[in-house]
Design an enzyme around this catalytic site. Structure first.
Site, PDB file in Angstrom:
ATOM      1  N   ALA A  80       0.882  -1.172   0.000  1.00 42.55           N
ATOM      2  CA  ALA A  80       0.000   0.000   0.000  1.00 42.55           C
ATOM      3  C   ALA A  80       0.918   1.220   0.000  1.00 42.55           C
ATOM      4  O   ALA A  80       0.863   2.065   0.887  1.00 42.55           O
ATOM      5  CB  ALA A  80      -0.914  -0.011   1.215  1.00 42.55           C
ATOM      6  N   CYS A 140      -6.406   3.602 -10.596  1.00 37.89           N
ATOM      7  CA  CYS A 140      -6.410   4.716  -9.646  1.00 37.89           C
ATOM      8  C   CYS A 140      -7.817   5.258  -9.506  1.00 37.89           C
ATOM      9  O   CYS A 140      -8.592   5.251 -10.457  1.00 37.89           O
ATOM     10  CB  CYS A 140      -5.523   5.854 -10.155  1.00 37.89           C
ATOM     11  SG  CYS A 140      -3.882   5.317 -10.490  1.00 37.89           S
ATOM     12  N   GLY A 227       3.139 -11.099  -6.625  1.00 36.48           N
ATOM     13  CA  GLY A 227       3.986 -12.264  -6.385  1.00 36.48           C
ATOM     14  C   GLY A 227       3.326 -13.567  -6.813  1.00 36.48           C
ATOM     15  O   GLY A 227       2.247 -13.559  -7.423  1.00 36.48           O
TER      16      GLY A 227
HETATM   17  C1  LIG Z   1       5.901  -2.138  -4.245  1.00 35.00           C
HETATM   18  C2  LIG Z   1       5.113  -2.101  -5.537  1.00 35.00           C
HETATM   19  C3  LIG Z   1       4.906  -0.875  -6.167  1.00 35.00           C
HETATM   20  C4  LIG Z   1       4.155  -0.825  -7.365  1.00 35.00           C
HETATM   21  N1  LIG Z   1       3.984   0.393  -7.983  1.00 35.00           N
HETATM   22  C5  LIG Z   1       3.290   0.445  -9.162  1.00 35.00           C
HETATM   23  C6  LIG Z   1       3.132   1.686  -9.857  1.00 35.00           C
HETATM   24  O1  LIG Z   1       3.628   2.739  -9.454  1.00 35.00           O
HETATM   25  N2  LIG Z   1       2.400   1.684 -11.023  1.00 35.00           N
HETATM   26  C7  LIG Z   1       1.845   0.524 -11.524  1.00 35.00           C
HETATM   27  O2  LIG Z   1       1.210   0.573 -12.587  1.00 35.00           O
HETATM   28  N3  LIG Z   1       2.025  -0.672 -10.891  1.00 35.00           N
HETATM   29  C8  LIG Z   1       2.716  -0.732  -9.738  1.00 35.00           C
HETATM   30  N4  LIG Z   1       2.896  -1.946  -9.108  1.00 35.00           N
HETATM   31  C9  LIG Z   1       2.333  -3.181  -9.705  1.00 35.00           C
HETATM   32  C10 LIG Z   1       3.400  -3.966 -10.465  1.00 35.00           C
HETATM   33  O3  LIG Z   1       3.935  -3.197 -11.525  1.00 35.00           O
HETATM   34  C11 LIG Z   1       2.821  -5.292 -11.010  1.00 35.00           C
HETATM   35  O4  LIG Z   1       1.750  -5.009 -11.887  1.00 35.00           O
HETATM   36  C12 LIG Z   1       2.324  -6.220  -9.897  1.00 35.00           C
HETATM   37  O5  LIG Z   1       3.186  -6.168  -8.782  1.00 35.00           O
HETATM   38  C13 LIG Z   1       2.176  -7.668 -10.359  1.00 35.00           C
HETATM   39  O6  LIG Z   1       3.400  -8.202 -10.792  1.00 35.00           O
HETATM   40  P1  LIG Z   1       4.355  -9.115  -9.830  1.00 35.00           P
HETATM   41  O7  LIG Z   1       3.491 -10.181  -9.243  1.00 35.00           O
HETATM   42  O8  LIG Z   1       5.428  -9.621 -10.757  1.00 35.00           O
HETATM   43  O9  LIG Z   1       4.902  -8.194  -8.782  1.00 35.00           O
HETATM   44  C14 LIG Z   1       3.629  -2.020  -7.926  1.00 35.00           C
HETATM   45  C15 LIG Z   1       3.861  -3.242  -7.275  1.00 35.00           C
HETATM   46  C16 LIG Z   1       4.595  -3.302  -6.098  1.00 35.00           C
HETATM   47  C17 LIG Z   1       4.824  -4.646  -5.444  1.00 35.00           C
END
Ligand SMILES: Cc1cc2nc3c(=O)[nH]c(=O)nc-3n(C[C@H](O)[C@H](O)[C@H](O)COP(=O)(O)O)c2cc1C
Length: 330
Positions: A80, A140, A227
């Site tokens: 968050a 958003c 994840g």
């Molecule tokens: C700490 C964190 C910050 C994130 N910040 C953004 C962001 O600024 N903009 C966005 O579109 N997605 C953001 N995401 C989402 C990731 O880009 C991604 O879509 C999501 O984590 C799923 O992929 P994963 O399972 O490989 O992490 C964020 C995810 C995490 C964990």
């Protein structure tokens, strides 16, 4: 490993064409998990990546949510962060110069709280050299619509894409939220509104609580799960979106190694983004690129594009992969 004997000598071609974007390989870092590139410089050479997607940028700097902002869950992470970022001007003057010097396409993830902010960001970034594409984060809240998330309703999602499309000539990627009942409808709406590429998924709405103190584990109470826990959701979303649109789709969600990435290619993703894995292993993306190469060699394929979208929808049992010795692929 029956196909080992077919391993070609030269490395397979990993390049992919994503609408107007040509990438040398299909592996990008996901927004928010790789900072602005420089933070990871000591671990993973950005020039080896297919592209870098930077942390989401808003018109003005944002402090994000109060801590705690991260909590680990079984096979996942709930964040968050609240879209903390340096804001557009600081990004352009302080963060982009480092990335511009690198031989890697830079994709700028943008978000706003009203349509006009998305359009303003897009038109200002249109004039800035060194940007390969924009990724629109539509997960958003729209403050003019009582906080309803832009990406949860087809017309509202389309209105963001249209506003951005009218404000820039840069290639557009629209990033979908999984927190909807019919992701295919949103995908069709944003394609009609002019996106060149779709990426999916953003995080899955989630919550964690402490049963003894009887309090939430995040100051914001709720957050977004990422994840390995979300990989099957992301795979299903990618599959459904691929069925609904003609534009290229980037798969995101729980990709930790090359075998995970291959699952997304199989259902039709043309590229992938890797997020949470960067926190576990900062070299994850580079390992994944090497692992995709080895997988294709073992399968006797000279081009990744020959594997993309080749899913045969008749199910198989027992699973062929259980008999496979390929366990160390990035
Ligand atoms: C700490 C964190 C910050 C994130 N910040 C953004 C962001 O600024 N903009 C966005 O579109 N997605 C953001 N995401 C989402 C990731 O880009 C991604 O879509 C999501 O984590 C799923 O992929 P994963 O399972 O490989 O992490 C964020 C995810 C995490 C964990």
């Amino acid at each position: 490993m029956a196909k080992d004997s077919n391993v070609p000598d030269s490395p397979p071609d990993l390049s992919v064409q994503l609408g107007p974007l040509r990438l040398k390989n299909p592996v990008m870092v996901a927004s928010g998990t790789f900072g602005y590139g420089e933070e990871y410089a000591g671990f993973a050479d950005p020039e080896k990546l297919g592209a870098i997607v930077v942390k989401g940028i808003s018109l003005h700097p944002r402090a994000g949510n109060p801590p705690p902002r991260l909590v680990e869950t079984p096979a996942g992470l709930i964040n968050a962060i609240g879209l903390e970022n340096v804001g557009l001007q600081n990004f352009i003057s302080r963060k982009l110069p480092y990335l511009r010097d690198k031989k890697v396409p830079v994709i700028v993830n943008i978000f706003g709280n009203v349509l006009e902010e998305y359009a303003d960001l897009a038109s200002r970034l249109d004039e800035v050299p060194g940007i390969a594409a924009l990724e629109i984060n539509i997960s958003c809240p729209n403050v003019k619509q009582g906080g309803m998330v832009f990406g949860t309703e087809p017309a509202m999602a389309a209105s963001v894409v249209k506003a951005v499309r009218d404000s820039t000539t840069l290639p557009l990627i629209t990033k979908l939220t999984p927190n909807v009942s019919r992701i295919g409808e949103i995908a069709k709406a944003v394609e009609e509104a002019g996106t060149d590429i779709i990426s999916c998924i953003n995080t899955v709405a989630a919550m964690a609580v402490d049963i003894f103190s009887r309090r939430p584990k995040l100051a914001n109470i709720v957050g977004g799960l990422s994840g390995p826990a979300i990989k099957p959701i992301a795979l299903r979303c990618t599959y459904e979106v691929v069925q609904q649109v003609k534009c290229p789709v980037i798969g995101i969600g729980g990709i930790m190694d090359a075998l995970d990435a291959m699952e997304f290619f199989l259902v039709g993703a043309k590229a992938v983004q890797v997020g949470t894995a960067n926190f576990v292993r900062p070299t994850a993306t580079l390992d994944i690129i090497g692992g995709i190469e080895r997988f294709l060699q073992v399968e006797g394929l000279s081009r990744l594009e020959d594997y993309i979208g080749t899913l045969d929808t008749r199910c198989v049992f027992p699973f062929a992969e259980e008999a496979c010795e390929l366990t160390d692929l990035g």
